[in-house]
Design a protein around this motif. Structure first.
Motif, PDB file in Angstrom:
ATOM      1  N   PRO A  56      40.602  47.233  41.385  1.00 40.22           N
ATOM      2  CA  PRO A  56      40.765  46.613  40.081  1.00 40.22           C
ATOM      3  C   PRO A  56      40.503  47.561  38.925  1.00 40.22           C
ATOM      4  O   PRO A  56      41.042  47.408  37.857  1.00 40.22           O
ATOM      5  N   LEU A  57      39.634  48.573  39.141  1.00 35.72           N
ATOM      6  CA  LEU A  57      39.302  49.468  38.041  1.00 35.72           C
ATOM      7  C   LEU A  57      39.413  50.928  38.474  1.00 35.72           C
ATOM      8  O   LEU A  57      38.644  51.774  38.039  1.00 35.72           O
ATOM      9  N   ASP A  58      40.353  51.244  39.343  1.00 32.47           N
ATOM     10  CA  ASP A  58      40.471  52.624  39.805  1.00 32.47           C
ATOM     11  C   ASP A  58      41.386  53.414  38.887  1.00 32.47           C
ATOM     12  O   ASP A  58      41.713  52.992  37.799  1.00 32.47           O
ATOM     13  N   ASP A  59      41.788  54.610  39.347  1.00 28.35           N
ATOM     14  CA  ASP A  59      42.606  55.456  38.482  1.00 28.35           C
ATOM     15  C   ASP A  59      44.091  55.140  38.606  1.00 28.35           C
ATOM     16  O   ASP A  59      44.928  55.873  38.098  1.00 28.35           O
ATOM     17  N   GLN A  60      44.442  54.059  39.305  1.00 29.98           N
ATOM     18  CA  GLN A  60      45.811  53.566  39.339  1.00 29.98           C
ATOM     19  C   GLN A  60      45.788  52.098  38.909  1.00 29.98           C
ATOM     20  O   GLN A  60      45.916  51.190  39.732  1.00 29.98           O
ATOM     21  N   PRO A  61      45.575  51.851  37.607  1.00 30.65           N
ATOM     22  CA  PRO A  61      45.290  50.494  37.142  1.00 30.65           C
ATOM     23  C   PRO A  61      46.492  49.580  37.039  1.00 30.65           C
ATOM     24  O   PRO A  61      46.322  48.390  36.772  1.00 30.65           O
ATOM     25  N   PHE A  62      47.675  50.101  37.251  1.00 29.88           N
ATOM     26  CA  PHE A  62      48.861  49.269  37.023  1.00 29.88           C
ATOM     27  C   PHE A  62      49.513  48.853  38.331  1.00 29.88           C
ATOM     28  O   PHE A  62      50.729  48.931  38.500  1.00 29.88           O
ATOM     29  N   SER A  63      48.713  48.442  39.289  1.00 25.58           N
ATOM     30  CA  SER A  63      49.260  47.968  40.550  1.00 25.58           C
ATOM     31  C   SER A  63      50.110  46.733  40.298  1.00 25.58           C
ATOM     32  O   SER A  63      49.821  45.918  39.418  1.00 25.58           O
ATOM     33  N   GLY A  64      51.158  46.585  41.073  1.00 26.67           N
ATOM     34  CA  GLY A  64      52.047  45.448  40.888  1.00 26.67           C
ATOM     35  C   GLY A  64      53.301  45.780  40.109  1.00 26.67           C
ATOM     36  O   GLY A  64      54.199  44.954  40.012  1.00 26.67           O
ATOM     37  N   LEU A  65      53.369  46.997  39.537  1.00 26.43           N
ATOM     38  CA  LEU A  65      54.576  47.374  38.805  1.00 26.43           C
ATOM     39  C   LEU A  65      55.694  47.732  39.776  1.00 26.43           C
ATOM     40  O   LEU A  65      55.454  48.215  40.878  1.00 26.43           O
ATOM     41  N   ALA A 334      54.565  30.513  36.871  1.00 23.76           N
ATOM     42  CA  ALA A 334      54.552  31.788  37.595  1.00 23.76           C
ATOM     43  C   ALA A 334      53.210  32.459  37.386  1.00 23.76           C
ATOM     44  O   ALA A 334      52.762  32.636  36.245  1.00 23.76           O
ATOM     45  N   PRO A 335      52.519  32.851  38.470  1.00 23.52           N
ATOM     46  CA  PRO A 335      51.225  33.540  38.341  1.00 23.52           C
ATOM     47  C   PRO A 335      51.361  34.840  37.557  1.00 23.52           C
ATOM     48  O   PRO A 335      52.418  35.463  37.519  1.00 23.52           O
ATOM     49  N   LEU A 336      50.264  35.254  36.940  1.00 23.50           N
ATOM     50  CA  LEU A 336      50.247  36.492  36.179  1.00 23.50           C
ATOM     51  C   LEU A 336      50.308  37.702  37.115  1.00 23.50           C
ATOM     52  O   LEU A 336      49.760  37.660  38.216  1.00 23.50           O
ATOM     53  N   PRO A 337      50.929  38.795  36.680  1.00 19.11           N
ATOM     54  CA  PRO A 337      50.906  40.030  37.482  1.00 19.11           C
ATOM     55  C   PRO A 337      49.480  40.558  37.606  1.00 19.11           C
ATOM     56  O   PRO A 337      48.616  40.275  36.769  1.00 19.11           O
ATOM     57  N   SER A 338      49.236  41.365  38.615  1.00 13.09           N
ATOM     58  CA  SER A 338      47.886  41.863  38.862  1.00 13.09           C
ATOM     59  C   SER A 338      47.384  42.739  37.721  1.00 13.09           C
ATOM     60  O   SER A 338      46.202  42.668  37.349  1.00 13.09           O
ATOM     61  N   TYR A 339      48.239  43.589  37.120  1.00 12.81           N
ATOM     62  CA  TYR A 339      47.782  44.423  36.010  1.00 12.81           C
ATOM     63  C   TYR A 339      47.423  43.577  34.794  1.00 12.81           C
ATOM     64  O   TYR A 339      46.510  43.915  34.030  1.00 12.81           O
ATOM     65  N   PHE A 340      48.130  42.458  34.594  1.00 12.76           N
ATOM     66  CA  PHE A 340      47.850  41.558  33.478  1.00 12.76           C
ATOM     67  C   PHE A 340      46.481  40.903  33.687  1.00 12.76           C
ATOM     68  O   PHE A 340      45.646  40.845  32.760  1.00 12.76           O
ATOM     69  N   SER A 341      46.229  40.426  34.905  1.00 13.86           N
ATOM     70  CA  SER A 341      44.937  39.808  35.217  1.00 13.86           C
ATOM     71  C   SER A 341      43.805  40.818  35.077  1.00 13.86           C
ATOM     72  O   SER A 341      42.703  40.477  34.609  1.00 13.86           O
ATOM     73  N   ARG A 342      44.065  42.068  35.481  1.00 16.67           N
ATOM     74  CA  ARG A 342      43.059  43.116  35.328  1.00 16.67           C
ATOM     75  C   ARG A 342      42.693  43.309  33.865  1.00 16.67           C
ATOM     76  O   ARG A 342      41.509  43.435  33.515  1.00 16.67           O
ATOM     77  N   THR A 343      43.703  43.338  32.997  1.00 20.17           N
ATOM     78  CA  THR A 343      43.454  43.502  31.566  1.00 20.17           C
ATOM     79  C   THR A 343      42.605  42.359  31.019  1.00 20.17           C
ATOM     80  O   THR A 343      41.655  42.579  30.253  1.00 20.17           O
ATOM     81  N   LEU A 344      42.927  41.137  31.399  1.00 19.21           N
ATOM     82  CA  LEU A 344      42.145  39.984  30.938  1.00 19.21           C
ATOM     83  C   LEU A 344      40.687  40.114  31.387  1.00 19.21           C
ATOM     84  O   LEU A 344      39.759  39.812  30.623  1.00 19.21           O
ATOM     85  N   HIS A 345      40.493  40.584  32.630  1.00 27.80           N
ATOM     86  CA  HIS A 345      39.136  40.763  33.144  1.00 27.80           C
ATOM     87  C   HIS A 345      38.380  41.819  32.338  1.00 27.80           C
ATOM     88  O   HIS A 345      37.218  41.613  31.958  1.00 27.80           O
ATOM     89  N   CYS A 346      39.027  42.929  32.065  1.00 32.58           N
ATOM     90  CA  CYS A 346      38.378  44.011  31.314  1.00 32.58           C
ATOM     91  C   CYS A 346      38.002  43.579  29.901  1.00 32.58           C
ATOM     92  O   CYS A 346      36.968  44.002  29.363  1.00 32.58           O
ATOM     93  N   LEU A 347      38.849  42.759  29.285  1.00 28.96           N
ATOM     94  CA  LEU A 347      38.624  42.350  27.887  1.00 28.96           C
ATOM     95  C   LEU A 347      37.804  41.076  27.775  1.00 28.96           C
ATOM     96  O   LEU A 347      37.495  40.640  26.659  1.00 28.96           O
TER      97      LEU A 347
END
Length: 352
Positions: A56-65, A334-347
Motif C-alpha cells: 500500500p505504501l511501497d515505491d510502486q504506489p500506482f498498482s492497478g493501472l 463500481a469499486p474504486l481502483p486500488s491507487y485511488f483507495s490508497r490515496t484516500l487512506h494516505c489523506l
C-alpha cells in the motif's frame, strides 16, 4: 422516468426481466475485488519478469493501472473479463481501468477493438457487444455494454433525454488538490476545444456570443458535493449535467481545485503567497502537476512518482431507468481502483 423496453428479437430480452436481477438484494453484485483488473494487470507485469510485490505504501504506489501497450489482445480480454461487475441478458457492466481508451486510431489496442473477443469470452456468440456508456481514457469506472442494438439505442435515448431534462445519470468520485470554497453547488462555464501548438485543449470562454455558440462553444454545467476533506485535499462527488470533453477537469480547475493527477488543467492554477488564482488558459501549456512538499509527504511520493500520478476521477455510479414508469432508477456501482483507495487512506479521507 422514461420506460425502456427491448423487443424479443435479435437475442434481446425485455429489460424489465433483465434488470430484475440487479433489483434483487441490497445492492449490485460487485466485482471479485475492488481492484480485480489491477490484480490481473500486475500478474501480466510479473509474467514479464517483475518479481517485486506492490504494497500500500511501497515505491510502486500506482498498482492497478493498465498499460495497454504492454498487453496482448488476449491479455487485455482477460483483464476486461475480470473487470465485469455484472452481466444480465444483453447488458454487461465493466469497471474500466484507468488508462484504457474506448476508441483510438486503427491498430491501437482499445476497448472497442477487443469487443468481438470479449463477446466470445463472455459466451455471447455472434451477438457482439457495443458501447452504450463509457468513461474516457484517463478516467476509471463504469462502462455499460449491450449485445442488443435495440436495447443500446433505447438506453442512449434515455441518457439523452435525461441530459436535456438536467437529470444526472452518473456520479463520479474525485480527489482534488485544494478544497472548494463551498461544500456543494453548481459550476457553469462556456467551454471550447482549441488546437494550440499541436494539442487539443479545453478552454473557458467568457460571455460567449451567439457566433461563439455556432462555432463550437458549449455552455456546460456540473454539480459537485464535498464528501470529506483532509491535508488540503477533498473527496468530491461530481455529476455532469452536460457532456463535453474533459468537462469535469476544466470545471474543477475553474474552482481553483484541480483534480489530483490532472496534468493538463492543473497548470492553469497558480499560487502566490498562499493565494490561488487562474492563469489565462490560452497562454498556459499543459505540464506535469506540481504538488507541494507537505502533500507529497502525506502521499508517500517522490516528485518523480508524482509526475506519474494517475487522474483521480472514477465513474462510480450509473443510473438506469426502472422497468416501469414509476419505478425508481436502478443504481449500478463500481469499486474504486486500488491507487485511488490508497490515496484516500494516505489523506485520511473516508468514503462510505
Amino acid at each position: 422516468m422514461l420506460t425502456v423496453l427491448a423487443p424479443e428479437m435479435g437475442g434481446c430480452r425485455v429489460l424489465g426481466q433483465v434488470w430484475g436481477g440487479w433489483r434483487r438484494g441490497p445492492g449490485v453484485r460487485a466485482a471479485p475485488t475492488a481492484s480485480s483488473f489491477g490484480t490481473e494487470a500486475r500478474h501480466q507485469q510479473q509474467r514479464r519478469g517483475s518479481s517485486k510485490r506492490s504494497g500500500p505504501l511501497d515505491d510502486q504506489p500506482f498498482s492497478g493501472l493498465l498499460r495497454p501497450e504492454n498487453l496482448s489482445r488476449e491479455e487485455l480480454v482477460d483483464v476486461l473479463r475480470a473487470a465485469v461487475v455484472d452481466q444480465k441478458g444483453p447488458l454487461v457492466t465493466l469497471n474500466k481501468p484507468q488508462g484504457l481508451p474506448v476508441t483510438g486510431k486503427p491498430g491501437e489496442l482499445t476497448l472497442l477493438s477487443v469487443l468481438p473477443e470479449l463477446s466470445q469470452s463472455l459466451g455471447l456468440g455472434e451477438r457482439e457487444l457495443q458501447v452504450v456508456r463509457a468513461s474516457g481514457k484517463e478516467t476509471s469506472g463504469l462502462v455499460l455494454l449491450s449485445s442488443c442494438p435495440q436495447t443500446a439505442s433505447r438506453l442512449q435515448k434515455f441518457f439523452t433525454h435525461s441530459q436535456r431534462a438536467r437529470r444526472p445519470t452518473v456520479t463520479y468520485c474525485a480527489v482534488t488538490d485544494g478544497i472548494p470554497a463551498t461544500s456543494e453547488g453548481t459550476i457553469q462555464a462556456a467551454l471550447k476545444l482549441e488546437h494550440i501548438d499541436g494539442v487539443n485543449l479545453v478552454v473557458p470562454v467568457k460571455s460567449p456570443s451567439r457566433k461563439d455558440i455556432l462555432e463550437g462553444v458549449k455552455r456546460t454545467l456540473s454539480y459537485f458535493r464535498v464528501v470529506a476533506t483532509g491535508s488540503g485535499c477533498a473527496l468530491v462527488q461530481l455529476q455532469p449535467l452536460t457532456a463535453f470533453p474533459s468537462q469535469l477537469q476544466a470545471h474543477m480547475a475553474l474552482q481553483l481545485c484541480p483534480l489530483l493527477g490532472d496534468h493538463t488543467h492543473s497548470a492553469r492554477v497558480a499560487t502566490v503567497l498562499g493565494q490561488r488564482f487562474l492563469l489565462p488558459a490560452e497562454s498556459t501549456r499543459p505540464q506535469r502537476q506540481v504538488l507541494d512538499e507537505a502533500l507529497l509527504s502525506r502521499l508517500h511520493l517522490t516528485p518523480s512518482q508524482a509526475a506519474q500520478l494517475p487522474l483521480h476521477l472514477h465513474l462510480h455510479c450509473l443510473y438506469l431507468p426502472g422497468a416501469r414508469p414509476r419505478d425508481p432508477p436502478i443504481k449500478l456501482l463500481a469499486p474504486l481502483p486500488s491507487y485511488f483507495s490508497r490515496t484516500l487512506h494516505c489523506l485520511g479521507l473516508h468514503y462510505q
